[in-house]
Design a protein around this motif. Structure first.
Motif, mmCIF file in Angstrom:
data_model
loop_
_atom_site.group_PDB
_atom_site.id
_atom_site.type_symbol
_atom_site.label_atom_id
_atom_site.label_comp_id
_atom_site.label_asym_id
_atom_site.label_seq_id
_atom_site.Cartn_x
_atom_site.Cartn_y
_atom_site.Cartn_z
ATOM 1 N N LEU A 63 -5.817 13.252 -4.767
ATOM 2 C CA LEU A 63 -4.683 13.272 -3.842
ATOM 3 C C LEU A 63 -4.181 14.691 -3.601
ATOM 4 N N THR A 64 -3.952 14.995 -2.339
ATOM 5 C CA THR A 64 -3.284 16.216 -1.899
ATOM 6 C C THR A 64 -2.200 15.798 -0.918
ATOM 7 N N ASP A 65 -1.362 16.738 -0.523
ATOM 8 C CA ASP A 65 -0.347 16.425 0.480
ATOM 9 C C ASP A 65 -1.003 15.930 1.764
ATOM 10 N N ALA A 66 -2.086 16.590 2.156
ATOM 11 C CA ALA A 66 -2.775 16.211 3.397
ATOM 12 C C ALA A 66 -3.418 14.833 3.257
ATOM 13 N N LYS A 67 -4.011 14.555 2.089
ATOM 14 C CA LYS A 67 -4.648 13.247 1.872
ATOM 15 C C LYS A 67 -3.606 12.136 1.862
ATOM 16 N N PHE A 68 -2.456 12.410 1.293
ATOM 17 C CA PHE A 68 -1.364 11.431 1.277
ATOM 18 C C PHE A 68 -0.953 11.074 2.701
ATOM 19 N N ALA A 69 -0.786 12.081 3.532
ATOM 20 C CA ALA A 69 -0.407 11.834 4.929
ATOM 21 C C ALA A 69 -1.505 11.070 5.655
ATOM 22 N N GLU A 70 -2.754 11.431 5.405
ATOM 23 C CA GLU A 70 -3.881 10.777 6.067
ATOM 24 C C GLU A 70 -3.985 9.300 5.674
ATOM 25 N N LEU A 71 -3.767 9.013 4.402
ATOM 26 C CA LEU A 71 -3.858 7.632 3.937
ATOM 27 C C LEU A 71 -2.694 6.789 4.444
ATOM 28 N N ASN A 72 -1.507 7.374 4.544
ATOM 29 C CA ASN A 72 -0.378 6.634 5.115
ATOM 30 C C ASN A 72 -0.635 6.295 6.579
ATOM 31 N N THR A 73 -1.206 7.231 7.309
ATOM 32 C CA THR A 73 -1.560 6.976 8.709
ATOM 33 C C THR A 73 -2.606 5.869 8.794
ATOM 34 N N TRP A 74 -3.569 5.899 7.878
ATOM 35 C CA TRP A 74 -4.611 4.871 7.822
ATOM 36 C C TRP A 74 -3.999 3.496 7.570
ATOM 37 N N VAL A 75 -3.057 3.408 6.639
ATOM 38 C CA VAL A 75 -2.386 2.137 6.348
ATOM 39 C C VAL A 75 -1.624 1.644 7.579
ATOM 40 N N ASP A 76 -0.869 2.530 8.203
ATOM 41 C CA ASP A 76 -0.107 2.152 9.400
ATOM 42 C C ASP A 76 -1.018 1.611 10.501
ATOM 43 N N LYS A 77 -2.195 2.166 10.588
ATOM 44 C CA LYS A 77 -3.137 1.784 11.645
ATOM 45 C C LYS A 77 -3.777 0.419 11.393
ATOM 46 N N HIS A 78 -4.053 0.098 10.130
ATOM 47 C CA HIS A 78 -4.916 -1.055 9.843
ATOM 48 C C HIS A 78 -4.237 -2.222 9.140
ATOM 49 N N TYR A 79 -3.101 -2.032 8.504
ATOM 50 C CA TYR A 79 -2.530 -3.084 7.656
ATOM 51 C C TYR A 79 -1.490 -3.918 8.394
ATOM 52 N N ALA A 83 0.823 -1.209 0.000
ATOM 53 C CA ALA A 83 0.000 0.000 0.000
ATOM 54 C C ALA A 83 0.854 1.255 0.000
ATOM 55 N N LYS A 84 1.927 1.225 0.753
ATOM 56 C CA LYS A 84 2.787 2.409 0.837
ATOM 57 C C LYS A 84 3.567 2.632 -0.463
ATOM 58 N N GLN A 85 3.965 1.540 -1.122
ATOM 59 C CA GLN A 85 4.628 1.697 -2.416
ATOM 60 C C GLN A 85 3.692 2.340 -3.426
ATOM 61 N N GLY A 86 2.433 1.912 -3.422
ATOM 62 C CA GLY A 86 1.463 2.509 -4.331
ATOM 63 C C GLY A 86 1.214 3.969 -4.024
ATOM 64 N N LEU A 87 1.082 4.294 -2.747
ATOM 65 C CA LEU A 87 0.860 5.691 -2.350
ATOM 66 C C LEU A 87 2.064 6.559 -2.711
ATOM 67 N N LYS A 88 3.251 6.009 -2.555
ATOM 68 C CA LYS A 88 4.459 6.782 -2.874
ATOM 69 C C LYS A 88 4.506 7.122 -4.360
ATOM 70 N N LYS A 89 4.101 6.169 -5.209
ATOM 71 C CA LYS A 89 4.056 6.461 -6.646
ATOM 72 C C LYS A 89 3.011 7.536 -6.948
ATOM 73 N N MET A 90 1.850 7.434 -6.318
ATOM 74 C CA MET A 90 0.813 8.457 -6.502
ATOM 75 C C MET A 90 1.339 9.836 -6.121
ATOM 76 N N LYS A 91 2.005 9.906 -4.990
ATOM 77 C CA LYS A 91 2.514 11.193 -4.489
ATOM 78 C C LYS A 91 3.581 11.747 -5.422
ATOM 79 N N ALA A 92 4.423 10.878 -5.961
ATOM 80 C CA ALA A 92 5.468 11.335 -6.881
ATOM 81 C C ALA A 92 4.861 11.967 -8.121
ATOM 82 N N LEU A 93 3.805 11.359 -8.673
ATOM 83 C CA LEU A 93 3.158 11.947 -9.848
ATOM 84 C C LEU A 93 2.463 13.256 -9.481
ATOM 85 N N HIS A 94 1.859 13.282 -8.319
ATOM 86 C CA HIS A 94 1.252 14.522 -7.821
ATOM 87 C C HIS A 94 2.302 15.629 -7.753
ATOM 88 N N ASP A 95 3.477 15.293 -7.246
ATOM 89 C CA ASP A 95 4.552 16.284 -7.119
ATOM 90 C C ASP A 95 5.102 16.713 -8.479
#
Length: 449
Positions: A394-410, A47-59
């Motif tokens: 995706l926004t910077d805030a959404k990226f952080a929120e989703l990473n926290t969500w993954v850490d909490k549940h996965y 999940a984090k690898q996928g989110l990191k790719k999303m964030k890179a394209l966003h950036d």
């Protein structure tokens, strides 16, 4: 080409990897999936690898969207197949009596949203709206469980009826086997211009005398492709149907996006991708009308085997705000000498592709899905982008929120034995219930209804 929209862009909607991401080797014809069967997976890392790719394209300045995963384990499917009792009893019985079914009903394969649906932008459709048809994915049982929920998620993401039209998936029969955007490519000038939609198919369902592979299944039928084109209101002048080379399907090229990819006026493909390349390109050039860059990779440059092992063509080609195109490639391309040499040369050629960016998506690659598998492409005007459920962008805030969500549940690790753990059901549903609130999706899952 006629113009219907202005200020359009292509938005990549990536699938979030689900909490039950595991390696079960469920996909016949997918070499990577079969070769890594029963390895220990890491849902959290995936999940984090996928989110990191999303964030890179966003950036990089690309508008990036998020699509929610399926509910897994699919307890409803297991009960429909005759397992009874509590969740714990159902899982234990399936584990002992039908382990393949348990694996299938726990698959997190919806992460590969290139298979989620076929999308036609408003510039191409008769009614001037964006059309979505979820793929029925009839060729694989574990994926055939997805279309209804996929439709719910798409409707909750693209939730403005003034701009978006949602169709029911095609009949659940192999004659209309539909694998979504993995066998569909749209070429255009600018994204707001009328484009040419390429439907690649593997076989004719109603004519068994036509060429077809002998080792692995051809998952997409021409009948399905033509049905989607009709649903989306595409004209004959805007559509090209081309058969995939049966020989490369038998070499592990289970979808066209493993051997070809396009973006705007670039078609990047392997020499062996299509059954009749010359005929296809002649029709494509005629219907396209403008300058077309057909970039062919010769077998002597990169073998089909290397294409499959590195996913050279299961890369994303994106258009950056500067107007240059960039390839988003897995690290496997960087680590293969012949593929890396080819990409190094490609950016020096007379094509719009001028950059290559490499990403670690190994958890996805081990199950047979590269960067292009992880995203569904939707060309939209600014007005249409504004009509999308904004919580799914995706926004910077959404990226952080989703990473926290993954850490909490996965979980950090998952094995086949873990799939019978009834706690996994609770963990998954808790995670998805919270996710629907984060993404403002409403009740898209059966357990919420």
């Amino acid at each position: 080409m006629n113009t219907k929209l202005v200020n359009s862009k292509e938005v990549n909607f990536d699938g979030l990897v689900g909490p039950t991401h595991n390696y079960a080797g469920l996909s016949e014809g997918n070499v990577a999936s079969l070769s890594n069967a029963n390895d220990t997976s890491s849902p959290k890392q995936a999940a984090k690898q996928g989110l990191k790719k999303m964030k890179a394209l966003h950036d990089m300045g690309v508008t990036q969207g998020i699509l929610a995963p399926q509910e897994r384990p699919d307890m409803y499917a297991l009960r429909r197949l005759g397992f009874t009792g509590t969740d714990a009893q159902v899982l234990e019985a399936a584990y002992k009596q039908a382990p393949a079914l348990l694996s299938a009903c726990c698959s997190a394969s919806s992460m590969w949203t290139a298979n989620a649906a076929t999308v036609s932008p408003a510039a191409d459709t008769a009614d001037g709206k964006v059309h979505f048809t979820p793929a029925n994915l009839t060729n694989k049982f574990h994926r055939s469980l997805e279309p209804d929920t996929t439709g719910n998620i798409l409707k909750a993401t693209f939730n403005d009826e003034n701009h978006f039209i949602h169709h029911q998936h095609l009949p659940d029969n192999d004659h209309f086997g539909d694998e979504g955007a993995a066998n569909h490519t749209r070429l255009c000038g600018d994204y707001h211009e009328v484009g040419v939609e390429i439907f690649t198919f593997g076989r004719y369902a109603f004519n068994r005398n036509k060429p077809m592979p002998s080792k692995f299944p051809a998952r997409q039928t021409i009948e399905a492709s033509k049905a989607v084109a009709r649903l989306h209101g595409l004209s004959d002048a805007q559509t090209v149907y081309v058969q995939q080379n049966p020989g490369v399907i038998d070499q592990g090229v289970f979808h066209n996006d493993v051997i070809a990819v396009g973006n705007q006026n670039v078609l990047f493909y392997h020499q062996e991708a299509f059954l009749d390349t010359e005929l296809f390109l002649n029709e494509l050039r005629t219907k396209f009308g403008g300058e077309l860059h057909a970039v062919e990779v010769k077998t002597e440059q990169v073998s089909v085997a290397d294409c499959v092992s590195t996913y050279l063509f299961n890369t994303q080609i994106i258009t950056l705000p500067s107007g240059e195109m960039a390839i988003i490639a897995p690290m496997h391309c960087h680590d293969n000498p012949s593929v890396k040499a080819y990409l190094d040369e490609l950016v020096t050629l007379n094509t719009p592709i001028k950059q290559v960016h490499y990403f670690d998506v190994n958890e996805s690659m081990k199950n047979g899905g590269g960067p292009a598998c992880l995203r569904l492409r939707v060309a939209m005007s600014e007005q249409e982008v504004n009509a999308v459920n904004q919580q799914c962008l995706l926004t910077d805030a959404k990226f952080a929120e989703l990473n926290t969500w993954v850490d909490k549940h996965y979980r950090d690790q998952l094995t086949f034995d873990d799939l019978r753990d009834p706690v996994l059901v609770t963990e998954s549903r808790t995670a998805l219930d919270e996710l629907t609130q984060i993404l403002a999706l409403g009740s898209v899952y059966r357990f919420q209804q």
